[in-house]
Design an enzyme around this catalytic site. Structure first.
Site, short mmCIF file in Angstrom:
data_model
loop_
_atom_site.label_atom_id
_atom_site.label_comp_id
_atom_site.label_asym_id
_atom_site.label_seq_id
_atom_site.Cartn_x
_atom_site.Cartn_y
_atom_site.Cartn_z
N HIS A 51 0.84 -1.21 0.00
CA HIS A 51 0.00 0.00 0.00
C HIS A 51 0.86 1.25 0.00
O HIS A 51 0.53 2.25 -0.64
CB HIS A 51 -0.93 0.01 1.21
CG HIS A 51 -1.73 -1.25 1.35
ND1 HIS A 51 -2.28 -1.65 2.55
CD2 HIS A 51 -2.08 -2.20 0.44
CE1 HIS A 51 -2.91 -2.79 2.38
NE2 HIS A 51 -2.79 -3.15 1.12
N HIS A 94 -9.33 -2.79 -4.46
CA HIS A 94 -8.12 -2.92 -3.65
C HIS A 94 -7.09 -3.82 -4.34
O HIS A 94 -5.88 -3.61 -4.20
CB HIS A 94 -8.44 -3.48 -2.26
CG HIS A 94 -7.24 -3.56 -1.39
ND1 HIS A 94 -6.73 -2.47 -0.72
CD2 HIS A 94 -6.41 -4.60 -1.10
CE1 HIS A 94 -5.64 -2.83 -0.06
NE2 HIS A 94 -5.42 -4.12 -0.26
N ASP A 114 -3.17 -3.10 -5.00
CA ASP A 114 -2.09 -4.04 -4.71
C ASP A 114 -1.13 -4.20 -5.89
O ASP A 114 0.09 -4.17 -5.72
CB ASP A 114 -2.66 -5.42 -4.34
CG ASP A 114 -3.12 -5.51 -2.90
OD1 ASP A 114 -2.75 -4.63 -2.09
OD2 ASP A 114 -3.83 -6.47 -2.57
N HIS A 124 -0.69 -11.50 -4.86
CA HIS A 124 0.66 -10.96 -4.75
C HIS A 124 1.72 -11.84 -5.43
O HIS A 124 2.62 -11.32 -6.09
CB HIS A 124 1.04 -10.75 -3.28
CG HIS A 124 0.30 -9.63 -2.64
ND1 HIS A 124 0.39 -8.32 -3.07
CD2 HIS A 124 -0.56 -9.61 -1.57
CE1 HIS A 124 -0.37 -7.55 -2.31
NE2 HIS A 124 -0.96 -8.31 -1.40
#
Length: 284
Positions: free
Chosen positions: A74, A233, A237, A263
């Site tokens: 973030h 979101h 990321d 991720h």
């Protein structure tokens, strides 16, 4: 190189540990985003990523990996959004012996970081970024990250497929001139039913209703800041994860298409992107 005019301090808990960390955000004279604590230092880049399971963790690999920082995505996204390419986050002594430092989760998005950067002000010039000439595609099982050359500003299309009525086969799109604020303010999320299990494992101890959107069977634990906020979101990321290449994904003119990733895939795609740019630069 663009950095801040002045330093600032901020405190906040780590999402995983629940421990409060105080950090000082400082301008730098050298290009790069760095995490420091005492005499220990980590540059934020793909070469230093040691984990990407629940969040992105970097370590000072060349010095024995005795300093690790988690949940950097973030903060990195905020740096990309503000086009900062020189900055240092210095961890103050948290008062406890921790094997893993965490970037404060704050409100669970990049919103507070961007606000604090704007308050501190900026100095230096924004760099021009190289043009992406060749597609970069990473696929694994049902997941795909495709980074395609474009003549226009970066656009990110992201599809999630969660067991939730709002987030099944759901696409969300970042168009920089239209909805960047919605992406910046999109908070982290997770299934409410899994929270107790994670906390028994020593994870998610810093989760609150203010920093995390809980997914229930048919809704959410809090009002959303924008429609399909959890999917947005995921866009936040990948912005932070791709900036670990040293190349701001929001400034390189690309059409980024992501399907059911996380991720780990973001980081693999970032490594390929970094190699692709290195090849292009070697031909110049």
């Amino acid at each position: 190189m663009k950095t801040l005019k002045s330093s600032f301090n901020i405190k906040g808990v780590g999402l995983m540990s629940g421990i409060e960390f105080e950090v000082e955000i400082k301008p730098t004279e050298a290009k790069g985003i760095y995490f420091t604590c005492g005499d220990k230092k980590i540059q934020a880049n793909t070469d230093n990523v040691v984990s990407s399971d629940h969040c992105v963790v970097v370590a000072n690999i060349n010095e024995g990996a005795d300093f690790k920082v988690a949940l950097i995505e973030h903060f990195m996204a905020a740096c990309a959004i503000c086009n900062i390419d020189g900055l240092e986050m210095n961890f103050k002594n948290p008062g406890v012996n921790v094997p893993l430092y965490e970037v404060p989760i704050l409100d669970g998005s990049s919103k507070v970081w961007v606000e604090e950067f704007n308050k501190a002000g900026y100095r230096g010039d924004e760099d021009n970024y190289p043009v992406l000439n060749s597609p970069v595609v990473f696929e694994k099982d049902r997941s795909t990250v495709a980074i395609l050359p474009s003549e226009h500003k970066t656009k990110i299309s992201y599809m999630v497929n969660f067991n939730h009525p709002d987030l099944s086969n759901r696409w969300s799109v970042l168009e920089i001139d239209k909805n960047l604020d919605e992406i910046t303010g999109a908070r982290t999320f997770g299934y409410l039913k899994d929270l107790e299990t994670f906390q028994k494992m020593g994870l998610s101890k810093g989760v609150t209703i203010d920093n995390t959107v809980g997914l229930t069977e048919d809704g959410y634990t809090t009002d959303l800041r924008s429609q399909y906020e959890p999917n947005k979101h995921k866009i936040l990321d990948i912005i932070g994860d791709l900036y670990l290449t040293g190349i701001n994904p929001l400034k390189m003119s690309a059409n980024i298409i992501v399907k059911e990733a996380g991720h780990a895939l973001h980081i693999e795609a970032a490594k390929l992107m970094k190699k692709s740019f290195a090849k292009e630069m070697s031909r110049v």
